[in-house]
Scaffold this motif. Structure first.
Motif, short mmCIF file in Angstrom:
data_model
loop_
_atom_site.label_atom_id
_atom_site.label_comp_id
_atom_site.label_asym_id
_atom_site.label_seq_id
_atom_site.Cartn_x
_atom_site.Cartn_y
_atom_site.Cartn_z
N TYR A 27 -9.86 -2.26 5.80
CA TYR A 27 -10.01 -0.91 5.26
C TYR A 27 -10.31 -0.89 3.76
O TYR A 27 -10.09 -1.87 3.04
N ALA A 31 -6.72 3.47 1.70
CA ALA A 31 -6.52 3.71 3.13
C ALA A 31 -5.49 2.72 3.67
O ALA A 31 -4.66 2.20 2.94
N ARG A 33 -3.83 1.04 7.81
CA ARG A 33 -3.98 0.90 9.27
C ARG A 33 -4.18 2.24 9.98
O ARG A 33 -4.83 2.29 11.02
N MET A 35 -6.05 4.57 9.27
CA MET A 35 -7.42 5.05 9.23
C MET A 35 -8.09 4.93 10.60
O MET A 35 -9.08 5.60 10.88
N CYS A 50 -5.95 -3.45 12.75
CA CYS A 50 -5.96 -3.19 11.31
C CYS A 50 -4.61 -3.56 10.72
O CYS A 50 -3.56 -3.08 11.19
N THR A 92 -15.78 -3.91 8.40
CA THR A 92 -15.14 -3.67 7.11
C THR A 92 -15.80 -2.51 6.40
O THR A 92 -16.98 -2.22 6.61
N SER A 207 -0.03 4.45 2.99
CA SER A 207 -0.95 3.62 2.20
C SER A 207 -0.52 3.43 0.76
O SER A 207 -1.28 2.92 -0.06
#
Length: 298
Positions: A27, A31, A33, A35, A50, A92, A207
């Motif tokens: 990410y 951001a 996981r 996301m 993620c 990515t 985050s």
């Protein structure tokens, strides 16, 4: 989910849990996981993994004596081993690119050789566009100092934004989009704007932290071994908007020189945020194909 590894906690998410094709998602800064929730409905058979990087949302900070980058890569291996996944394809966005490329370069046997980058970050210190922005110019000279300062700034902004209405985040994203992207945004989220805003808010809550070491890596030179990466990944696809002001097009041109076998797709009038958050149909199709090339488990 959480994996306990060598005295540390590693927080990660998979979505959907029953997807048969495995793609490791790295990410962008800010951001994490969560996301994955933004594009879960676009993919039926692709299981994204993620992992929150050290210091972010439930993941312990790096162990003393190991760098942030080394810990990120070891965390990736620990999670894949826990899930009994032998190989993954890689997706990515922006700042996730140096970490993703470093992983593919150092652990070629754990990747399928398929890689997609969206709005990919290119180290200013490597390609020489550090004079285009003051932060890049100063940061590339002293990344160990600039990283913590930028981290404090972003954390304070996140704390301030937490008192704003959730729909404010969606409005901020919309303002950064091109006219064409704004139209797509309205068509896709007009009936789900509150859900979109709630996901962004929930994502930011998970985050906080871990930004400073991320930025220090992003402003450092020689993080990616491009020759090794080129050997590890035979299928490389990059999407970049012509309206991207975060990563100037000169960065993409330099990247093309390092990876002559990569496929580079320019998104006309595409912005940095639009390419990541909206996922153009061409990008979605590429990700689906990416998943099909995955050798799922050991």
């Amino acid at each position: 989910h959480t994996v306990h590894h060598e005295g540390r906690d590693i927080a990660f998410s998979t979505s959907p849990d029953n997807g048969s094709q495995n793609v490791l998602f790295c990410y962008p800064v800010g951001a994490g996981r969560r996301m994955l929730l933004l594009f879960r409905s676009l993919f039926a058979d692709v299981r994204f993994i993620c992992i929150n990087r050290p210091g972010k949302g439930g993941t312990s900070v790096a162990i003393k004596g190991k760098t942030h980058l080394e810990t990120v890569l070891e965390d990736m291996i620990a999670v894949l081993n826990d899930l009994e996944i032998r190989q993954v394809s890689i997706l990515t966005m922006c700042a996730g690119k140096p970490f993703a490329m470093a992983f593919a370069s150092r652990y070629p046997d754990r990747t399928t050789g398929c890689f997609i980058g969206i709005s990919s970050w290119v180290q200013p210190a490597d390609c020489g566009y550090d004079n285009t922005k003051l932060l890049y110019h100063v940061g590339t000279k002293r990344p160990s100092i600039t990283g913590p300062l930028a981290g404090v700034f972003m954390s304070s902004m996140g704390f301030m934004f937490s008192s704003f209405p959730t729909t404010w985040f969606a409005g901020l994203v919309q303002k950064k989009l091109s006219k064409e992207e704004a139209q797509i945004f309205q068509e896709r989220y007009s009936d789900e704007i509150h859900e979109f805003s709630d996901v962004l808010t929930w994502m930011r809550q998970d985050s906080r932290g871990g930004v400073s070491p991320d930025i220090s890596v992003l402003l450092s030179a020689n993080v990616v071994d491009y020759p090794a990466f080129s050997k590890s990944c035979k299928t490389m696809i990059f999407f970049h908007g012509t309206g991207d002001t975060m990563v100037p097009h000169v960065g993409l041109d330099w990247l093309a020189e390092q990876l002559p076998n990569a496929a580079l797709h320019t998104m006309e009038n595409g912005t940095h945020e639009g390419c990541m958050f909206l996922l153009h149909p061409k990008i979605v199709e590429s990700i689906i194909v990416l998943g099909r090339d995955t050798d799922s488990t050991s």
